[in-house]
Design an enzyme around this catalytic site. Sequence first.
Site, mmCIF file in Angstrom:
data_model
loop_
_atom_site.group_PDB
_atom_site.id
_atom_site.type_symbol
_atom_site.label_atom_id
_atom_site.label_comp_id
_atom_site.label_asym_id
_atom_site.label_seq_id
_atom_site.Cartn_x
_atom_site.Cartn_y
_atom_site.Cartn_z
ATOM 1 N N ARG A 1 0.839 -1.206 0.000
ATOM 2 C CA ARG A 1 0.000 0.000 0.000
ATOM 3 C C ARG A 1 0.875 1.257 0.000
ATOM 4 O O ARG A 1 0.547 2.256 -0.648
ATOM 5 C CB ARG A 1 -0.950 -0.020 1.201
ATOM 6 C CG ARG A 1 -2.020 1.058 1.113
ATOM 7 C CD ARG A 1 -3.047 0.930 2.201
ATOM 8 N NE ARG A 1 -2.479 1.222 3.515
ATOM 9 C CZ ARG A 1 -3.129 1.075 4.655
ATOM 10 N NH1 ARG A 1 -4.382 0.604 4.657
ATOM 11 N NH2 ARG A 1 -2.560 1.351 5.792
ATOM 12 N N LYS B 1 -2.505 6.818 0.971
ATOM 13 C CA LYS B 1 -2.291 7.363 2.309
ATOM 14 C C LYS B 1 -1.275 8.499 2.184
ATOM 15 O O LYS B 1 -0.091 8.316 2.437
ATOM 16 C CB LYS B 1 -1.783 6.239 3.229
ATOM 17 C CG LYS B 1 -2.399 6.274 4.615
ATOM 18 C CD LYS B 1 -2.101 4.998 5.399
ATOM 19 C CE LYS B 1 -2.430 5.163 6.855
ATOM 20 N NZ LYS B 1 -3.874 5.135 7.142
HETATM 21 C C1 PLP Z 1 -5.045 4.404 7.511
HETATM 22 C C2 PLP Z 1 -6.459 4.660 7.130
HETATM 23 C C3 PLP Z 1 -7.474 3.714 7.338
HETATM 24 C C4 PLP Z 1 -7.251 2.438 8.077
HETATM 25 O O1 PLP Z 1 -6.369 1.569 7.431
HETATM 26 P P1 PLP Z 1 -5.709 0.376 8.229
HETATM 27 O O2 PLP Z 1 -4.808 -0.255 7.245
HETATM 28 O O3 PLP Z 1 -6.772 -0.530 8.660
HETATM 29 O O4 PLP Z 1 -4.989 0.984 9.388
HETATM 30 C C5 PLP Z 1 -8.747 3.998 6.864
HETATM 31 N N1 PLP Z 1 -9.024 5.175 6.248
HETATM 32 C C6 PLP Z 1 -8.082 6.109 6.053
HETATM 33 C C7 PLP Z 1 -8.458 7.359 5.356
HETATM 34 C C8 PLP Z 1 -6.776 5.888 6.495
HETATM 35 O O5 PLP Z 1 -5.846 6.828 6.326
#
Ligand code: PLP
Length: 342
Positions: free
Chosen positions: A83, A186
Amino acid sequence: MVAKADIDWQNLGFDYMPCNYNIRAYYKDGKWSALELSSDNQINLPMGAACLHYGQGAFEGLKAFEGVDGLIRVFRAEDHCKRFQSSCRGIAMPELPSTLFLEAIEEVIRLNQSFIPPYGTGASLYLRPMMIGLTPNVVVAPASEFMFILYASPVGAYFKTGIKPCKMAILRTYDRAAPLGTGAYKVGGNYAAGFSADKLTKEKGYASPIYLDAKEKQYIEECGAANFFAIKDKTYLTPQSSTILPSITNNSLMQIAEDLGLKVEQRPIHVDELANFDEVGACGTGAVITPIAQIDDLDNACSFNYSEDKIGTISLNLYRHLQGIQYGEIEDEHQWNRIYSL
Ligand SMILES: *Cc1c(COP(=O)(O)O)cnc(C)c1O
């Protein structure tokens, strides 16, 4: 195993607590340097760095757990790496090779092992990989030099006094991410874009805003920086949308739901369906599951109620199962953990 740091593990919160070491690597002339160790928690940047002005930065969040057997488990490190690479490509940054990512994780937990919270405290070591564009530019342009950092911070159990359901609010006056924008990555800018909505909903007493899709304002997107899921009869439902950040917790819960005999549906979820659900919640690495007791639709002055003051039985089962795998109490049948004996 070295002696634990002198920390009140039981009362540990979510504030950043620096560890002894972090790991860095630099991208220059089209290649990555070897990993470097640092005991400094400051960085030195050109004030014109692309990350500071144009938001060219991406990050990840994952956790290391001390298990019931004393071994250290990092949850789904390879998936966080993939990711991270996708987020970097999404904003024109170079990928960090998986070997460097995984080596950095191993180093950071080995060097900071005194900060890994003891088993039984519900706490964990949060790992924060990040990449930023360093090149200074007065015109809007991507960087050509980049820095990768992996740092760690011990974090406490999210729910110290039992899992507490929260209230969330739907608001149509803000969007988190646009179609064909960066919602699925992210990257820094997505979160700054949500701060005003966050502030507004918190002032009204809600834990977080629930965003609807930016185009039609009909479908549920995300709960702030967490994915949304719902339980209806024996089905786990979660939204399908290209502007949602693909949560690794949500992906894990879908698999566990299936393993536990539930049906799983990932599809667009219309806001009107909120009236039909038995349990709803937000999910992410921080809390695993945050049950939602009530959702208020602020524009239509209506409200959806779920559990009063406790988490629903299916949500609780999913939560326990996922945490059980992370702490080495339940068989890790999908090989999600990378295990280290330090
Ligand atoms: C990090 C994040 C999540 C959760 O992702 P995980 O991999 O489960 O920690 C969900 N939504 C957003 C916008 C995020 O930045």
